[in-house]
Design a protein around this motif. Structure first.
Motif, short mmCIF file in Angstrom:
data_model
loop_
_atom_site.label_atom_id
_atom_site.label_comp_id
_atom_site.label_asym_id
_atom_site.label_seq_id
_atom_site.Cartn_x
_atom_site.Cartn_y
_atom_site.Cartn_z
N GLY A 1 0.79 -1.23 0.00
CA GLY A 1 0.00 0.00 0.00
C GLY A 1 0.82 1.28 0.00
N GLU A 2 2.13 1.17 -0.10
CA GLU A 2 2.99 2.37 -0.11
C GLU A 2 3.01 3.00 -1.51
OE1 GLU A 2 7.04 2.37 1.51
OE2 GLU A 2 6.56 0.41 2.39
N ASP A 3 3.17 4.32 -1.53
CA ASP A 3 3.42 5.00 -2.79
C ASP A 3 4.92 4.89 -3.08
OD1 ASP A 3 0.84 5.83 -3.36
OD2 ASP A 3 1.04 7.69 -2.21
N VAL A 4 5.25 4.58 -4.30
CA VAL A 4 6.65 4.46 -4.69
C VAL A 4 6.93 5.54 -5.73
CG1 VAL A 4 8.39 2.97 -5.77
CG2 VAL A 4 6.64 1.97 -4.27
N PRO A 5 7.86 6.45 -5.43
CA PRO A 5 8.18 7.49 -6.42
C PRO A 5 8.84 6.88 -7.65
CG PRO A 5 9.68 7.62 -4.55
CD PRO A 5 8.68 6.57 -4.22
N PRO A 6 8.78 7.57 -8.79
CA PRO A 6 9.43 7.05 -9.99
C PRO A 6 10.90 6.74 -9.74
CG PRO A 6 8.11 8.98 -10.52
CD PRO A 6 8.14 8.87 -9.02
N TYR A 7 11.38 5.68 -10.37
CA TYR A 7 12.78 5.29 -10.21
C TYR A 7 13.30 4.76 -11.53
CZ TYR A 7 10.71 0.65 -9.51
OH TYR A 7 9.99 -0.51 -9.65
N ASP A 8 14.63 4.77 -11.67
CA ASP A 8 15.21 4.33 -12.93
C ASP A 8 15.93 2.99 -12.76
OD1 ASP A 8 18.45 5.25 -12.93
OD2 ASP A 8 17.16 6.32 -11.54
N TYR A 9 16.01 2.28 -13.85
CA TYR A 9 16.73 1.00 -13.90
C TYR A 9 17.02 0.70 -15.36
CZ TYR A 9 12.14 -1.05 -14.95
OH TYR A 9 10.93 -1.35 -15.51
N LEU B 1 10.59 4.26 -14.35
CA LEU B 1 9.31 3.60 -14.15
C LEU B 1 8.47 4.40 -13.15
CD1 LEU B 1 7.37 1.19 -14.48
CD2 LEU B 1 8.64 0.04 -12.65
N SER B 2 7.28 4.81 -13.60
CA SER B 2 6.31 5.48 -12.73
C SER B 2 5.17 4.49 -12.52
CB SER B 2 5.79 6.75 -13.39
OG SER B 2 6.84 7.63 -13.66
N THR B 3 4.83 4.23 -11.28
CA THR B 3 3.83 3.20 -10.99
C THR B 3 2.78 3.69 -10.01
OG1 THR B 3 5.25 2.37 -9.23
CG2 THR B 3 5.42 1.28 -11.37
N LYS B 4 1.64 2.98 -10.04
CA LYS B 4 0.54 3.28 -9.11
C LYS B 4 -0.22 1.98 -8.86
CE LYS B 4 -3.38 6.39 -8.56
NZ LYS B 4 -3.04 6.89 -7.26
N LEU B 5 -0.54 1.74 -7.62
CA LEU B 5 -1.34 0.58 -7.25
C LEU B 5 -2.80 0.89 -7.56
CD1 LEU B 5 -1.18 -2.25 -5.95
CD2 LEU B 5 -1.69 -1.15 -3.77
N ILE B 6 -3.46 -0.02 -8.32
CA ILE B 6 -4.86 0.21 -8.69
C ILE B 6 -5.69 -1.04 -8.39
CG2 ILE B 6 -4.29 1.87 -10.52
CD1 ILE B 6 -4.79 -0.43 -12.56
N TYR C 1 -8.13 -3.73 -9.86
CA TYR C 1 -8.32 -4.24 -11.21
C TYR C 1 -8.92 -5.63 -11.13
CZ TYR C 1 -7.15 -5.64 -15.99
OH TYR C 1 -7.21 -6.07 -17.29
N GLU C 2 -10.12 -5.80 -11.71
CA GLU C 2 -10.80 -7.09 -11.74
C GLU C 2 -10.80 -7.77 -10.37
OE1 GLU C 2 -9.21 -9.50 -14.92
OE2 GLU C 2 -9.93 -8.11 -16.46
N GLN C 3 -11.42 -7.17 -9.40
CA GLN C 3 -11.55 -7.67 -8.02
C GLN C 3 -10.21 -7.95 -7.35
OE1 GLN C 3 -13.51 -9.42 -10.55
NE2 GLN C 3 -15.11 -7.92 -10.18
N GLY C 4 -9.18 -7.28 -7.74
CA GLY C 4 -7.88 -7.47 -7.11
C GLY C 4 -7.03 -6.23 -7.26
N LYS C 5 -5.81 -6.36 -6.85
CA LYS C 5 -4.86 -5.25 -6.95
C LYS C 5 -3.94 -5.49 -8.14
CE LYS C 5 -5.58 -3.33 -2.75
NZ LYS C 5 -6.43 -2.20 -2.75
N ALA C 6 -3.55 -4.39 -8.77
CA ALA C 6 -2.61 -4.46 -9.89
C ALA C 6 -1.74 -3.20 -9.84
CB ALA C 6 -3.34 -4.54 -11.22
N ILE C 7 -0.62 -3.29 -10.50
CA ILE C 7 0.26 -2.13 -10.58
C ILE C 7 0.23 -1.62 -12.00
CG2 ILE C 7 2.63 -1.31 -10.39
CD1 ILE C 7 3.06 -3.45 -8.24
N LEU C 8 -0.21 -0.36 -12.13
CA LEU C 8 -0.21 0.30 -13.42
C LEU C 8 1.13 1.01 -13.54
CD1 LEU C 8 -1.68 1.31 -15.98
CD2 LEU C 8 -2.51 3.23 -14.60
#
Length: 180
Positions: A44-52, A66-71, A73-80
């Motif tokens: 549940g943490e926010d993760v700032p954009p990071y490079d790799y 990579l910029s990400t957000k927890l969303i 999605y279809e009755q579950g969690k996903a990372i956009l």
């Protein structure tokens, strides 16, 4: 998407194959960071954009952010996630840093050459004048050596000045919007 296929060298079908492992695209030294950030997201943490770095199908490295957000999605969690290729930007930055270093080195060399040329001109001039006088042969020979070495150093300083001016002239103004 099509851009991802072009950059990474894989076809859409390869990405969706059951045996395909996304982590195989990530450079080995960056996999731990990616896994740790995935766990942070799932907690549940926010993760700032990071490079790799990603590794393309042909083994070439691509630097990305990579910029990400927890969303939900279809009755579950996903990372956009949105991946931005920054390879060219980093290469341009490195070129700019190299140009700045060369320009700084050119200015330093130019300053040193001028500082050396001033007394060197006096040394050459005075030895030229002294050689016009009647002197003992051993003293005259020593003055010839001093004069010749002074002229050799002056030529070297001139080459350094020419070198430094070439690098200072190479600096130009660039419209960054046009480059982008």
């Amino acid at each position: 998407n099509q851009l991802c296929e072009e950059v990474m060298g894989y076809k859409k079908g390869e990405f969706y194959a059951p045996s395909f492992d996304f982590l195989s695209l990530v450079a080995p030294e960056d996999r731990a960071v990616l896994k740790a950030n995935f766990k942070r997201h799932m907690a549940g943490e926010d993760v700032p954009p990071y490079d790799y770095s990603l590794v393309t199908k042909d083994g070439k490295r691509v630097k990305v952010i990579l910029s990400t957000k927890l969303i939900n999605y279809e009755q579950g969690k996903a990372i956009l996630g949105i991946i931005t290729d920054i390879t060219q930007r980093l290469e341009l930055q490195e070129q700019a840093i190299t140009q700045d270093r060369l320009a700084s080195m050119g200015q330093l060399v130019s300053g040193i050459a001028h500082e050396i040329n001033n007394p060197l001109t006096s040394i050459i001039g005075f030895t030229d004048l002294a050689l016009e006088r009647e002197l003992a042969n051993d003293f005259r020979a020593d003055l010839h050596v001093i004069n010749a070495e002074g002229k050799r150093i002056k030529e070297t300083m001139q080459k350094l000045l020419t070198f430094s001016q070439q690098h200072m002239e190479g600096k130009t103004t660039v419209d960054i919007n046009e480059v982008i």
